[in-house]
Enzyme design. Sequence first.
Site, PDB file in Angstrom:
ATOM      1  N   VAL A  62       0.643   2.650  -6.035  1.00  0.00           N
ATOM      2  CA  VAL A  62       1.589   1.636  -5.404  1.00  0.00           C
ATOM      3  C   VAL A  62       1.522   1.482  -3.781  1.00  0.00           C
ATOM      4  O   VAL A  62       1.165   2.129  -3.814  1.00  0.00           O
ATOM      5  CB  VAL A  62       2.941   2.070  -6.275  1.00  0.00           C
ATOM      6  CG1 VAL A  62       3.917   1.210  -5.327  1.00  0.00           C
ATOM      7  CG2 VAL A  62       3.047   2.606  -7.530  1.00  0.00           C
ATOM      8  N   VAL A  88      -0.327   6.038  -2.984  1.00  0.00           N
ATOM      9  CA  VAL A  88       0.614   6.022  -1.849  1.00  0.00           C
ATOM     10  C   VAL A  88      -0.251   4.340  -1.107  1.00  0.00           C
ATOM     11  O   VAL A  88      -1.388   5.341  -0.615  1.00  0.00           O
ATOM     12  CB  VAL A  88       1.478   5.226  -1.169  1.00  0.00           C
ATOM     13  CG1 VAL A  88       2.132   4.588  -0.396  1.00  0.00           C
ATOM     14  CG2 VAL A  88       3.087   7.237  -1.438  1.00  0.00           C
ATOM     15  N   LYS A  89      -0.454   3.090  -1.687  1.00  0.00           N
ATOM     16  CA  LYS A  89      -1.451   2.103  -1.234  1.00  0.00           C
ATOM     17  C   LYS A  89      -1.084   2.353   0.591  1.00  0.00           C
ATOM     18  O   LYS A  89      -0.110   1.716   0.202  1.00  0.00           O
ATOM     19  CB  LYS A  89      -1.738   1.221  -2.286  1.00  0.00           C
ATOM     20  CG  LYS A  89      -2.665   1.238  -2.770  1.00  0.00           C
ATOM     21  CD  LYS A  89      -3.055   0.045  -4.209  1.00  0.00           C
ATOM     22  CE  LYS A  89      -4.401  -0.586  -4.161  1.00  0.00           C
ATOM     23  NZ  LYS A  89      -4.234  -1.922  -5.120  1.00  0.00           N
ATOM     24  N   VAL A  90      -1.846   1.786   1.065  1.00  0.00           N
ATOM     25  CA  VAL A  90      -1.633   1.483   2.902  1.00  0.00           C
ATOM     26  C   VAL A  90      -2.907   0.754   3.081  1.00  0.00           C
ATOM     27  O   VAL A  90      -3.707   1.279   2.843  1.00  0.00           O
ATOM     28  CB  VAL A  90      -1.246   2.648   3.511  1.00  0.00           C
ATOM     29  CG1 VAL A  90      -1.347   2.299   4.949  1.00  0.00           C
ATOM     30  CG2 VAL A  90      -0.594   3.296   3.417  1.00  0.00           C
TER      31      VAL A  90
END
Length: 240
Positions: A62, A88-90
């Site tokens: 996400v 978590v996508k960064v």
Amino acid sequence: MKIFIDSADLKEIEKYVSWGICDGVTTNPSICLKSGVTGGEEGMKQRSIEIANLIAPQPLSVEVTSDDIDQVFAQARKFNTWADNISVKVTITDRNGASLLPAVYRLVSEGISVNVTAMMTFNQAIMAAKAINAGLEKTNIKKTHFISIFAGRISEEHGVEHSQKVLEDVRQWLDFHNYKNIEIIVGSVRSPENVKLWGKSGAHILTIPPEVIGKCLMNARTKETVVQFLNDANKAMQSL
Ligand code: E4P
């Protein structure tokens, strides 16, 4: 090699889970928009939890919706609480090219699974891997983390051979330095030909949009053969 579904469409994901080919799911703000996720963060939370439950324990990526580093920290910590299998996508940099690796390093050191995304070059990928690895050394929580290389976008600019070379080189580099718990995701897969090529690049994962997965099974001779078998089966049954 694993296959992730590059979609936030529950029905599509369910379909590929039922085929036994879903090893995870990736989303991003554009994918969520395309898949009709509405209602701001609450809507995103709801859909993410639904997908995460559907595919657990496989991972769901996400993406944070801001490139402000404080916001990235805050959102990442929040998204991480939505389900155990969320990564978590960064993005590797903010919109101006400033590094978001401080967030990656810290989040990994807090035991949050991170997927560093929107990467186009070997240098970006190894920097991301180093930040993840440094974070891993600070924690006992050894989750899997991801580095997403957008091979389709690289190909559009530099050709498909170049994208293949980037993937091969990054995999070789990870293996040479014995980096553990970091997997390469090939993003922006556009066609079955991409699947065939990048599936042999050494990347751990291909994230594939539903429409491309469907096309991977299509073959005119296969259809013709199935028709022949069915016709002959029918004849054989009649002559019994
Ligand atoms: C995957 O994690 C990526 O977000 C996705 O594959 C990006 O693809 P695009 O180039 O179609 O936006």
